[in-house]
Design an enzyme around this catalytic site. Structure first.
Site, short mmCIF file in Angstrom:
data_model
loop_
_atom_site.label_atom_id
_atom_site.label_comp_id
_atom_site.label_asym_id
_atom_site.label_seq_id
_atom_site.Cartn_x
_atom_site.Cartn_y
_atom_site.Cartn_z
N ASP A 1 -22.21 33.70 49.85
CA ASP A 1 -23.44 34.26 49.28
C ASP A 1 -24.66 33.42 49.63
OD1 ASP A 1 -21.88 36.18 48.18
OD2 ASP A 1 -22.55 35.90 46.11
N ASP B 1 -38.51 19.47 33.97
CA ASP B 1 -38.27 19.05 35.34
C ASP B 1 -38.92 19.99 36.35
OD1 ASP B 1 -36.92 16.80 34.58
OD2 ASP B 1 -34.93 17.60 34.94
N THR C 1 -27.93 17.27 40.34
CA THR C 1 -27.67 17.62 38.93
C THR C 1 -28.32 18.96 38.57
OG1 THR C 1 -29.58 16.25 38.33
CG2 THR C 1 -27.40 15.26 38.10
N ALA C 2 -28.76 19.71 39.59
CA ALA C 2 -29.44 20.98 39.33
C ALA C 2 -28.57 22.14 39.85
CB ALA C 2 -30.82 20.96 39.99
N TYR C 3 -29.12 22.97 40.73
CA TYR C 3 -28.42 24.16 41.22
C TYR C 3 -27.10 23.80 41.89
CZ TYR C 3 -28.44 28.98 43.12
OH TYR C 3 -28.17 30.28 43.41
N ASN D 1 -35.52 18.95 45.11
CA ASN D 1 -34.14 19.20 44.70
C ASN D 1 -33.26 19.73 45.83
OD1 ASN D 1 -34.15 18.33 42.08
ND2 ASN D 1 -34.19 20.34 41.15
#
Length: 292
Positions: A176, A72, A187-189, A146
């Protein structure tokens, strides 16, 4: 929209043995069928065959279809450039997860033949545009498929900033950092930070604070046409960054404003017929199969 592909661009992960094998196989298979093929120059050097080497911009300008071989991450890198062109993109998975790359590296021929014959589903994914403004002037910008993430530059620590949605003050935040994600990036970070999964057809963004100081602070979903403004406190002691897809970084100083909004560009992803997003989620996330 063109459904008859004539010129096909091949893109892949440079210096990767498995990718090179798949690219060679693709090049040979497509050549036998008479397609004009352009190969992105960074991977062309590894293939050791006579090919037309071009950069990514030329693939976008000249090709009807781009085939991205890799994970990806490779798809994201190509998509940030190719989204500005009238080109369809399909992925051959040579990575780990493969939410965006769904053709198998071995035995791709049958499914790809159907796609090239016009049997495919089209899915448009919108991108983000992230801008850094300083004293009213635009200092840097880039696009993301993304997510755009505000975070400290070197060492993770708490930072202070204000969040505005369409110029309406939402809250001040001590955390943070902040993730602003598209449905593609959900669906990532964003998912790792506790954000909800947004199905790809949703016209929405999700804001996910990273390790917020107050437990009452939760991810929030807003309309995709919203303009998100993050105003960095002048009291932050050091320089920050905005990362686009974890790859491109924009420098941020205390007091800067970060504007994140939907880009006018769209990625046109194509899938073999019968592609099922929830089937992909079940496989990738280890969800339970049917009970009966």
């Amino acid at each position: 929209m063109t459904t008859k592909f004539r010129t096909i661009g091949l893109i892949g992960k440079p210096h990767h043995k498995g990718t090179n094998l798949t690219l060679k196989r693709l090049h040979h298979w497509l050549s036998m069928q008479g397609y004009q093929i352009l190969v992105e120059e960074r991977v062309a050097a590894d293939l050791d065959i006579k090919i037309d080497k071009v950069d990514l911009l030329e693939i976008g300008q000249r090709c009807d279809l781009a085939i991205v071989v890799g994970g990806d991450g490779n798809m994201l890198g190509a998509a940030r450039v190719l989204a500005r062109y009238d080109i369809s993109v399909i992925g051959v998975n040579r990575g780990n997860l493969g939410f965006l790359t769904d053709l198998p590296p071995n035995g791709f021929e049958e499914q790809l033949a159907q796609v090239l014959d016009g049997q495919f589903d089209v899915e448009e994914r919108f991108l983000l545009e992230a801008e850094v403004h300083r004293h009213g002037a635009l200092k840097a910008s880039n696009s993301a498929v993304n997510e755009a993430v505000l975070h400290p530059g070197k060492i993770a620590h708490m930072i202070e900033f204000e969040v505005y949605i369409d110029d309406k003050f939402m809250y001040s935040q001590r955390a943070d950092g902040m993730i602003v994600s598209t449905p593609t990036g959900s669906t990532a970070y964003s998912l790792s930070a506790g954000g909800a999964i947004l199905t790809p057809n949703l016209q929405a963004l999700i804001l996910v604070p990273m390790f917020p100081h107050t437990l009452s602070c939760r991810p929030i979903v807003v309309d995709a046409n919203s303009t998100i403004k993050l105003v960095v406190s002048p009291d932050n002691g050091e320089n920050l960054e905005v990362s686009c897809d974890g790859h491109v970084t924009l420098a941020v100083l205390p007091g800067d404003e970060i504007i994140i909004k939907r880009s006018i560009e769209k990625l046109r992803l194509i899938h073999p017929k019968g592609h099922n997003y929830f089937h992909v989620l079940r496989n990738k996330l280890g969800w339970g199969s049917k009970l009966f």
